[in-house]
Motif scaffolding. Structure first.
Motif, PDB file in Angstrom:
ATOM      1  N   TYR A 245     -67.701  65.673  -0.202  1.00 58.49           N
ATOM      2  CA  TYR A 245     -66.921  65.224   0.942  1.00 58.49           C
ATOM      3  C   TYR A 245     -67.532  63.949   1.507  1.00 58.49           C
ATOM      4  CZ  TYR A 245     -70.695  67.340   3.747  1.00 58.49           C
ATOM      5  OH  TYR A 245     -71.911  67.665   4.294  1.00 58.49           O
ATOM      6  N   LEU A 246     -66.741  63.283   2.341  1.00 60.98           N
ATOM      7  CA  LEU A 246     -67.257  62.169   3.122  1.00 60.98           C
ATOM      8  C   LEU A 246     -66.778  62.339   4.549  1.00 60.98           C
ATOM      9  CD1 LEU A 246     -64.826  59.939   3.826  1.00 60.98           C
ATOM     10  CD2 LEU A 246     -65.128  59.372   1.426  1.00 60.98           C
ATOM     11  N   ARG A 247     -67.559  61.797   5.474  1.00 55.42           N
ATOM     12  CA  ARG A 247     -67.226  61.888   6.897  1.00 55.42           C
ATOM     13  C   ARG A 247     -67.037  60.471   7.439  1.00 55.42           C
ATOM     14  NH1 ARG A 247     -71.491  64.356   8.513  1.00 55.42           N
ATOM     15  NH2 ARG A 247     -70.627  66.424   8.075  1.00 55.42           N
ATOM     16  N   LEU A 248     -65.861  60.220   7.944  1.00 55.42           N
ATOM     17  CA  LEU A 248     -65.545  58.934   8.551  1.00 55.42           C
ATOM     18  C   LEU A 248     -65.880  59.044  10.028  1.00 55.42           C
ATOM     19  CD1 LEU A 248     -64.229  56.229   7.611  1.00 55.42           C
ATOM     20  CD2 LEU A 248     -62.086  57.102   8.541  1.00 55.42           C
ATOM     21  N   THR A 249     -66.838  58.247  10.493  1.00 54.07           N
ATOM     22  CA  THR A 249     -67.269  58.346  11.881  1.00 54.07           C
ATOM     23  C   THR A 249     -66.340  57.536  12.787  1.00 54.07           C
ATOM     24  OG1 THR A 249     -68.855  56.547  11.497  1.00 54.07           O
ATOM     25  CG2 THR A 249     -69.649  58.788  11.214  1.00 54.07           C
ATOM     26  N   GLU A 250     -66.651  57.510  14.083  1.00 57.62           N
ATOM     27  CA  GLU A 250     -65.731  56.929  15.054  1.00 57.62           C
ATOM     28  C   GLU A 250     -65.494  55.435  14.807  1.00 57.62           C
ATOM     29  OE1 GLU A 250     -67.076  56.920  19.051  1.00 57.62           O
ATOM     30  OE2 GLU A 250     -69.059  56.131  18.589  1.00 57.62           O
ATOM     31  N   GLU A 251     -64.302  54.975  15.248  1.00 56.18           N
ATOM     32  CA  GLU A 251     -63.903  53.578  15.142  1.00 56.18           C
ATOM     33  C   GLU A 251     -64.021  53.062  13.704  1.00 56.18           C
ATOM     34  OE1 GLU A 251     -62.447  52.170  17.461  1.00 56.18           O
ATOM     35  OE2 GLU A 251     -63.184  52.849  19.398  1.00 56.18           O
ATOM     36  N   SER A 252     -63.527  53.857  12.747  1.00 56.01           N
ATOM     37  CA  SER A 252     -63.619  53.499  11.335  1.00 56.01           C
ATOM     38  C   SER A 252     -62.255  53.650  10.679  1.00 56.01           C
ATOM     39  CB  SER A 252     -64.643  54.386  10.613  1.00 56.01           C
ATOM     40  OG  SER A 252     -65.934  54.264  11.196  1.00 56.01           O
ATOM     41  N   GLU A 253     -62.107  53.000   9.516  1.00 58.35           N
ATOM     42  CA  GLU A 253     -60.854  53.107   8.769  1.00 58.35           C
ATOM     43  C   GLU A 253     -61.158  53.057   7.275  1.00 58.35           C
ATOM     44  OE1 GLU A 253     -56.441  50.954   8.343  1.00 58.35           O
ATOM     45  OE2 GLU A 253     -57.768  50.463  10.028  1.00 58.35           O
ATOM     46  N   LEU A 254     -60.554  53.987   6.534  1.00 58.13           N
ATOM     47  CA  LEU A 254     -60.814  54.137   5.113  1.00 58.13           C
ATOM     48  C   LEU A 254     -59.495  54.223   4.367  1.00 58.13           C
ATOM     49  CD1 LEU A 254     -63.181  54.801   2.997  1.00 58.13           C
ATOM     50  CD2 LEU A 254     -62.420  57.162   3.267  1.00 58.13           C
ATOM     51  N   ARG A 255     -59.357  53.464   3.281  1.00 61.00           N
ATOM     52  CA  ARG A 255     -58.140  53.488   2.478  1.00 61.00           C
ATOM     53  C   ARG A 255     -58.425  54.130   1.124  1.00 61.00           C
ATOM     54  NH1 ARG A 255     -55.505  47.875   1.864  1.00 61.00           N
ATOM     55  NH2 ARG A 255     -54.866  48.394   4.007  1.00 61.00           N
ATOM     56  N   VAL A 256     -57.506  54.988   0.682  1.00 64.46           N
ATOM     57  CA  VAL A 256     -57.600  55.620  -0.641  1.00 64.46           C
ATOM     58  C   VAL A 256     -56.903  54.722  -1.649  1.00 64.46           C
ATOM     59  CG1 VAL A 256     -57.037  57.638  -2.014  1.00 64.46           C
ATOM     60  CG2 VAL A 256     -57.649  57.915   0.392  1.00 64.46           C
ATOM     61  N   MET A 257     -57.653  54.169  -2.580  1.00 64.90           N
ATOM     62  CA  MET A 257     -57.084  53.297  -3.605  1.00 64.90           C
ATOM     63  C   MET A 257     -56.643  54.099  -4.825  1.00 64.90           C
ATOM     64  SD  MET A 257     -57.460  50.550  -1.918  1.00 64.90           S
ATOM     65  CE  MET A 257     -57.115  49.221  -3.042  1.00 64.90           C
ATOM     66  N   ALA A 258     -57.452  55.069  -5.252  1.00 63.77           N
ATOM     67  CA  ALA A 258     -57.100  55.918  -6.392  1.00 63.77           C
ATOM     68  C   ALA A 258     -57.989  57.142  -6.382  1.00 63.77           C
ATOM     69  CB  ALA A 258     -57.252  55.164  -7.714  1.00 63.77           C
ATOM     70  N   VAL A 259     -57.435  58.288  -6.739  1.00 61.78           N
ATOM     71  CA  VAL A 259     -58.190  59.536  -6.880  1.00 61.78           C
ATOM     72  C   VAL A 259     -57.763  60.174  -8.192  1.00 61.78           C
ATOM     73  CG1 VAL A 259     -58.816  61.742  -5.850  1.00 61.78           C
ATOM     74  CG2 VAL A 259     -58.148  59.837  -4.381  1.00 61.78           C
ATOM     75  N   GLU A 260     -58.687  60.295  -9.126  1.00 61.75           N
ATOM     76  CA  GLU A 260     -58.388  60.893 -10.418  1.00 61.75           C
ATOM     77  C   GLU A 260     -59.167  62.185 -10.582  1.00 61.75           C
ATOM     78  OE1 GLU A 260     -59.278  58.273 -13.597  1.00 61.75           O
ATOM     79  OE2 GLU A 260     -58.316  56.546 -12.675  1.00 61.75           O
ATOM     80  N   LYS A 261     -58.551  63.161 -11.201  1.00 58.72           N
ATOM     81  CA  LYS A 261     -59.246  64.377 -11.614  1.00 58.72           C
ATOM     82  C   LYS A 261     -59.455  64.296 -13.110  1.00 58.72           C
ATOM     83  CE  LYS A 261     -56.981  68.211 -11.724  1.00 58.72           C
ATOM     84  NZ  LYS A 261     -56.229  69.403 -11.276  1.00 58.72           N
ATOM     85  N   THR A 262     -60.692  64.400 -13.553  1.00 57.37           N
ATOM     86  CA  THR A 262     -61.003  64.278 -14.964  1.00 57.37           C
ATOM     87  C   THR A 262     -61.745  65.526 -15.417  1.00 57.37           C
ATOM     88  OG1 THR A 262     -63.184  63.272 -14.723  1.00 57.37           O
ATOM     89  CG2 THR A 262     -61.274  61.801 -14.582  1.00 57.37           C
ATOM     90  N   SER A 263     -61.968  65.630 -16.718  1.00 52.94           N
ATOM     91  CA  SER A 263     -62.677  66.783 -17.265  1.00 52.94           C
ATOM     92  C   SER A 263     -64.135  66.815 -16.818  1.00 52.94           C
ATOM     93  CB  SER A 263     -62.598  66.770 -18.788  1.00 52.94           C
ATOM     94  OG  SER A 263     -63.174  65.585 -19.304  1.00 52.94           O
ATOM     95  N   GLN A 264     -64.664  65.697 -16.329  1.00 55.16           N
ATOM     96  CA  GLN A 264     -66.043  65.641 -15.868  1.00 55.16           C
ATOM     97  C   GLN A 264     -66.156  65.656 -14.346  1.00 55.16           C
ATOM     98  OE1 GLN A 264     -68.139  62.366 -17.645  1.00 55.16           O
ATOM     99  NE2 GLN A 264     -67.932  63.158 -19.715  1.00 55.16           N
ATOM    100  N   GLY A 265     -65.071  65.890 -13.667  1.00 58.42           N
ATOM    101  CA  GLY A 265     -65.112  65.890 -12.206  1.00 58.42           C
ATOM    102  C   GLY A 265     -63.990  65.044 -11.663  1.00 58.42           C
ATOM    103  N   ARG A 266     -64.269  64.280 -10.625  1.00 60.77           N
ATOM    104  CA  ARG A 266     -63.243  63.421 -10.070  1.00 60.77           C
ATOM    105  C   ARG A 266     -63.745  61.995 -10.009  1.00 60.77           C
ATOM    106  NH1 ARG A 266     -66.585  64.381  -6.940  1.00 60.77           N
ATOM    107  NH2 ARG A 266     -67.014  63.703  -4.827  1.00 60.77           N
TER     108      ARG A 266
END
Length: 534
Positions: A245-266
């Motif tokens: 997991y990750l924790r986004l702290t206050e006054e922050s912004e995070l964009r998801v560019m790509a999320v892949e699930k693979t045989s070795q994890g993500r």
């Protein structure tokens, strides 16, 4: 068939990426003939989200095994291109084109195998027949890493030979040692994974290209090109397929560019637009690729912090910085972009996140009050650890039962909840409670009976024989289970209580001064019936 990027959130991302390179980079009509005649790469396999330009420059979903004519772009997807001399694997969130017979890598991740002619960042690449290499291109960095064989890099009159175990920085034109730590191309692509909001506190918003900000909810799954934004005093956690997991702290912004699930994890590609992000990735759970305006990180199993200003702090494990000459930061170290590594210095934000990690690691623990097995309305009080989310369903017993969602009001910050009354029809149910905390679920269930129907007293008789008083009749209840009911008998100075069900006969001492009799029958749910006998 409609184009897959025409209205999806990914379309805005791809469109903006291609605007960056400008129309001047696309082949003109006269050049297209050269591409058709000399381009030899064909699609061997396409997984996930990807598009290709046809001969007229129109973007179409990749289908079958077409020849690569002009451009190719991927979302959360992967494409393998093959030719007589070798192959190219294109990773997620990547784009390329064919220009003058060469594959031109423009942004993203690429794996090359065999003597495939390629071009990127102003340089021509030529692999040896046994060559294996990777090319990583981002706005922050551009590098070539060689796993086997050799790669000849030619730019103008200058030529550099890069051997196995070396990498070449296109921006600095420098050769340095290389060690493969992120073999993303070796994992079989098995579809998109999830980036799910697991916990939050305060004002947290989800931003999508086609909609305005929406309040984030636990359980929200973020798709490609969606962003998570925290306001003052707020924080939010994203959990990923496979763990971590990750924790986004206050006054922050995070964009998801790509999320892949693979045989070795993500495989996760994220863009930290502003603020700070705290990351916890256990070994064997896959890894992140986290980009900021000034630094790019690649990680496999660690606990670290990244700031949008380019500061990276590693509490445990190791973080690679492809954008900073491939520097590695180990436990107890920190590095600001453009500066040498230094000893780790913890601040209040680091201590805050470490304290939340400790709270997060506590096992789930709930205390219940109720519900009664038989009642007019279910009553349930729950005390749980902070950041627990409670949901309750009532499932009617029997064939074709339809679940009824019930509202449990409370505050995840305190962990105290009350089940709101629900007007369920009379009958037997199974009450199912689910407690969700930081992506971990636990379930409990109870059989209950909803009963709002008063019991029945029939054929009641009161007779006196000398010093004996006899009360008889029949007690019945519509609720299943045939449970005993409480019968209260009152006559003059006489007061008595008995458990009855079905046909009953109660013998009591006669009161000294007999009077009218009052009988009250109460079932287990608290429903009552009165009978008055003069």
């Amino acid at each position: 068939m409609s184009r897959i990027f025409s209205s999806s959130p990914a379309s805005a991302f791809f469109f903006s990426c291609f605007l960056l390179v400008g129309a001047a980079l696309l082949p003109q009509a006269s050049e297209a003939q050269s591409i058709v005649s000399s381009g030899t790469l064909k699609v061997q396999q396409a997984d996930g989200l990807s598009e290709m330009q046809d001969g007229g420059g129109i973007w179409q979903p990749v289908q079958g095994t077409p020849q690569l004519l002009q451009g190719l772009r991927t979302g959360t997807g992967r494409v393998t291109l093959g030719g007589p001399a070798g192959r190219v694997v294109v990773g997620s969130a990547s784009r390329l084109r064919v220009y003058s017979g060469e594959t031109d890598f423009q942004e993203g991740r690429f794996y090359l195998e065999g003597a495939v002619p390629a071009y990127t960042s102003g340089s021509h690449l030529q692999l040896s027949a046994t060559g294996r290499a990777r090319v990583d291109i981002s706005p922050l960095s551009a590098r070539l890493g060689v796993m086997s064989g050799t790669v000849r890099v030619a730019s103008g009159a200058k030529t550099v030979l890069v051997a196995a175990g070396q990498q070449f920085d296109f921006k600095k034109a420098q050769v340095s040692p290389f060690s493969e730590t992120d073999p993303w191309y070796a994992a079989q692509f098995t579809g998109a994974g999830d980036a799910t909001v697991q916990a939050l506190r305060g004002q947290v918003e989800v931003l999508s290209p086609n909609t305005g900000p929406q309040p984030a909810q636990i359980g929200d799954s973020l798709g490609e090109n969606q962003s998570l934004r925290t306001r003052a005093g707020a924080w939010a956690e994203l959990g990923f397929t496979g763990g971590g997991y990750l924790r986004l702290t206050e006054e922050s912004e995070l964009r998801v560019m790509a999320v892949e699930k693979t045989s070795q994890g993500r495989e996760v590609t994220l863009q930290l637009l502003r603020g700070h992000v705290w990351n916890v990735v256990q070994k064997g759970q896959g890894g992140y690729r986290l980009n900021t305006p000034v630094v790019s990180t690649a990680v496999r199993g660690t606990r670290f912090r990244v700031d949008a200003t380019g500061l990276v702090k590693v509490i445990e494990g190791q973080v690679e910085l492809p954008s900073d000459d491939g520097a590695n930061i180990s436990s107890g170290e920190q590095k600001q972009q453009g500066q040498p590594k230094a000893a780790l210095q913890l601040d209040d934000l680091d201590r805050f996140n470490s304290a939340l990690d400790a709270q997060r690691a506590l096992p789930q623990h709930l205390r219940f009050k109720g519900p009664l097995r038989q009642s007019q309305t279910p009553v349930l009080s729950v005390e749980a650890r902070p950041d627990t989310v409670i949901s309750v369903q009532a499932v009617p017993q029997g064939t074709g039962a339809v679940r009824v969602q019930m509202a449990a009001t409370g505050d995840p910050a305190t962990g105290k909840f009350e089940l709101q009354s629900a007007q369920l029809p009379d009958g037997p149910y199974t009450l199912e409670l689910t407690a969700l905390r930081f992506g971990q679920q636990q379930h409990w269930s109870w059989p209950i009976v909803i009963d709002r129907t008063p019991p029945q007293l029939g054929g009641v008789k009161v007779t006196f024989r000398g010093r004996v008083m006899q009360v008889s009749g029949e007690a019945s209840d519509s609720a299943p289970g045939n449970r005993p009911m409480q019968l209260l008998i009152s006559n003059g100075e006489l007061r008595a209580a008995r458990q009855v069900r079905g046909q009953f006969r109660v013998i009591l001492p006669a009161p000294p001064h007999p009077a009218a009799s009052d009988l009250t029958l109460a079932d287990s749910a608290g429903n009552v019936t009165h009978v008055h006998l003069p």
